[in-house]
Design an enzyme around this catalytic site. Structure first.
Site, PDB file in Angstrom:
ATOM      1  N   HIS A 137      -6.828  -3.347   9.845  1.00  0.00           N
ATOM      2  CA  HIS A 137      -8.116  -4.004   9.600  1.00  0.00           C
ATOM      3  C   HIS A 137      -8.904  -4.062  10.908  1.00  0.00           C
ATOM      4  CE1 HIS A 137      -6.001  -6.292   6.036  1.00  0.00           C
ATOM      5  NE2 HIS A 137      -6.094  -4.985   5.827  1.00  0.00           N
ATOM      6  N   GLU A 161       0.827  -1.217   0.000  1.00  0.00           N
ATOM      7  CA  GLU A 161       0.000   0.000   0.000  1.00  0.00           C
ATOM      8  C   GLU A 161       0.861   1.267   0.000  1.00  0.00           C
ATOM      9  OE1 GLU A 161      -2.955  -0.391  -0.668  1.00  0.00           O
ATOM     10  OE2 GLU A 161      -3.714  -2.232   0.244  1.00  0.00           O
ATOM     11  N   HIS A 218     -12.915  -3.520   4.490  1.00  0.00           N
ATOM     12  CA  HIS A 218     -11.461  -3.772   4.452  1.00  0.00           C
ATOM     13  C   HIS A 218     -10.761  -3.218   5.707  1.00  0.00           C
ATOM     14  CE1 HIS A 218      -7.474  -3.722   1.971  1.00  0.00           C
ATOM     15  NE2 HIS A 218      -7.222  -3.674   3.260  1.00  0.00           N
ATOM     16  N   GLU A 251     -16.519  11.070  23.818  1.00  0.00           N
ATOM     17  CA  GLU A 251     -15.224  11.669  23.448  1.00  0.00           C
ATOM     18  C   GLU A 251     -14.980  11.732  21.931  1.00  0.00           C
ATOM     19  OE1 GLU A 251     -12.119  11.777  26.030  1.00  0.00           O
ATOM     20  OE2 GLU A 251     -13.865  12.505  27.122  1.00  0.00           O
ATOM     21  N   HIS A 307      -2.390   1.963   8.354  1.00  0.00           N
ATOM     22  CA  HIS A 307      -3.540   1.230   7.801  1.00  0.00           C
ATOM     23  C   HIS A 307      -3.710  -0.060   8.596  1.00  0.00           C
ATOM     24  CE1 HIS A 307      -6.154  -1.026   5.205  1.00  0.00           C
ATOM     25  NE2 HIS A 307      -5.217  -1.906   4.921  1.00  0.00           N
TER      26      HIS A 307
HETATM   27  O1  2HA Z   1      -1.866  -6.941   3.186  1.00  0.00           O
HETATM   28  O2  2HA Z   1      -3.521  -4.620   4.553  1.00  0.00           O
HETATM   29  O3  2HA Z   1      -4.389  -3.616   2.271  1.00  0.00           O
HETATM   30  C1  2HA Z   1      -1.681  -5.675   3.633  1.00  0.00           C
HETATM   31  C2  2HA Z   1      -2.930  -4.924   3.558  1.00  0.00           C
HETATM   32  C3  2HA Z   1      -3.416  -4.586   2.214  1.00  0.00           C
HETATM   33 ZN    ZN Z   2      -5.457  -3.864   4.243  1.00  0.00          ZN
END
Ligand code: 2HA
Ligand code: ZN
Length: 278
Positions: A147, A122, A216, A175, A145
């Site tokens: 999940h 990414e 995602h 909050e 990033h």
């Molecule tokens: O595999 O999170 O978006 C890594 C990730 C792809």
């Molecule tokens: Zn991801």
């Protein structure tokens, strides 16, 4: 021998410890299964210089999205396909210290990815988001990033309208409005790991520090790893409350009202855009 001494040094670097500890915490929270998640951390040249010979480039890796705006900048990033669970055990294989070349077309590897790996899949979303956030905040340094489980779940049951989604998050924990008064951006579902999702994510970063990728995960931006982690943790908490409340057979009996949100904004001196209350 010299190599060993240098390696020992960099593992003691505050930026390295933050990365190793935070990725492990994120895995423990269940947000970063398998190779899920990635982080990039803009480093100052003086920080990097203390640990590396800046003339010793191990490899040059070309980019398919030029980032001239980041020319000569240094980053600590997670590696593609690496497990957050394993970074703390094997940072030199799982992480990379990179410098963007002066033409913005490639990155030079100064340390890490010792098994010949590549930076995060990414990287486009990360670099393009850094470019945008630096325009809004000169102290900006981190893109993260992950999940986040409850947040992903909420993107199945809540409408994906930015205003409605933001209002719901604010209503779940008092909050929230104070922590992200600008709200959250939401992308359409897109294929990850592409320049297209990178551009779309960066576009959201003009208005928000948080961009949700439905079904995602989430992208967060901020001035430190702790700050961005806290931002995402707060959204994830609100999403968890939302999921708990919605699973309750008796439904909702009361909510935080608009007037209460407005009172909160006033008391904490934050300025949520008017669109959230119209
Ligand atoms: O595999 O999170 O978006 C890594 C990730 C792809
Ligand atoms: Zn991801």
């Amino acid at each position: 021998m010299t190599q060993d001494i240098k390696q020992q040094d960099v593992l003691d670097a505050p930026f390295m410890k933050e990365m190793m500890n935070t990725t492990y915490d994120m895995w423990k929270l269940g947000w970063d299964e398998l190779n899920g998640g990635n982080i990039s951390y803009l480093l100052k040249e003086e920080e990097v210089r203390s640990y590396f010979d800046l003339n010793q480039v191990k490899r040059t890796i070309s980019l398919d999205f030029p980032v001239i705006e980041l020319a000569n900048q240094y980053f600590l990033v997670t590696g593609s396909g690496k497990f957050f669970r394993k970074i703390i055990e094997n940072p030199e294989e799982c992480l990379a210290v990179l410098r963007v070349t002066s033409d913005g077309e490639s990155v030079e590897l100064l340390w890490g990815l010792s098994d010949g790996g590549r930076p995060t899949s990414e990287l486009a979303s990360h670099f393009m988001s850094h470019i945008v956030r630096l325009k809004h905040d000169p102290n900006h340094r981190v893109i993260m990033h992950t999940h986040a489980t409850n947040l992903i779940a909420m993107t199945f049951t809540h409408e994906l309208d930015e205003v409605q989604f933001t209002r719901t998050l604010w209503q779940m924990c008092t909050e929230c409005l104070v922590v992200f008064p600008e709200g959250v951006g939401i992308l359409p579902w897109m294929v990850p790991g592409t320049s297209e999702i990178g551009k779309a994510t960066a576009e959201k970063m003009n208005e928000f520090r948080l961009a949700i990728w439905p079904h995602h995960g989430i992208f967060g931006a901020g001035e430190s790893i702790d700050q961005v982690f806290g931002l995402i943790e707060t959204v994830e908490k609100a999403a968890k409350v939302y999921n708990l409340v919605n699973a309750h057979p008796d439904g909702v009996k009361q909510v935080i009202t608009d007037q209460q949100l407005i009172d909160l904004a006033e008391a904490f001196h934050v300025n949520p855009p008017k669109k959230y209350f119209s």
